[in-house]
Design a protein around this motif. Structure first.
Motif: not given
Length: 201
Positions: A6-7, A109-110, A118-119, A141-142
């Motif tokens: 989410k973040q 894209i992040a 997350l990485m 968001l699964e």
């Protein structure tokens, strides 16, 4: 992991905004990411040219277009990337074109270095290899699947080169870029569509 996702989504970019971000930094003599160097800036500039060309030339093949348009529900494709990454420059424009042909996919894209939490969930052999596509159910968001950092053929090329020469040097990088040029984004399209098919299988 859901809170992390989410973040990241809150801080993510559309493709157009990602391109703008990278271009603005280059104009300031910088690259994306937490490290700055002349090499990273140089690669960012090279990649800007590559992405510009791919935006004009990449086409989604009809078979893939049909499959993407007929997906069973809505998905988010969340891609971890950086402007200096040669693989990302070849892959992200293809992913963008694929997302454009269907209303079932939203591309986000992040930046890898800004989203380390997350990485860490999506390391490749213990490394932070990018680009990394994380396939999410748009509603829950699964995480349904992930893909990257390279299509199988490109991965094999680098493995073979490393086995023969012991390192990945400039020559290897040139060979890799030639592979992408020759492949025209077909392998990327096939593998990502296959990812969706495997979820449903």
């Amino acid at each position: 992991m859901i809170n992390t996702i989410k973040q990241v989504l809150e801080n993510s970019f559309s493709y157009a905004d990602y391109r703008k971000k990278v271009a603005n930094l280059i104009a300031e003599g910088k690259s994306t990411g937490h490290e700055q160097s002349a090499d990273l800036l140089h690669y960012s500039e090279l990649n800007e040219t590559r992405m510009h060309r791919l935006d004009k030339t990449i086409e989604v093949i009809d078979e893939m277009k049909n499959k993407l348009q007929n997906l069973d529900k809505k998905y988010i494709w969340l891609v971890l990337s950086e402007g200096w990454c040669g693989d990302a420059a070849q892959i992200v424009p293809v992913i963008h074109k694929m997302a454009e042909v269907t209303d079932k996919v939203e591309l986000k894209i992040a930046l890898r270095d800004d989203n380390d939490a997350l990485m860490q969930y999506f390391l490749t052999n213990g490394g932070k290899a990018i680009p990394k596509l994380i396939l999410l159910d748009a509603e829950t968001l699964e995480v349904l699947a992930d893909w990257g950092p390279r299509p199988a053929g490109a991965k094999q090329l680098i493995l073979d080169y490393k086995a023969a020469h012991g390192i990945v040097d400039e020559t290897a990088k040139i060979e890799l870029q030639k592979w992408y040029l020759h492949d025209k984004g077909i392998s990327i399209q096939n593998e990502i569509v296959e990812l969706h098919e495997n979820i449903l299988a």
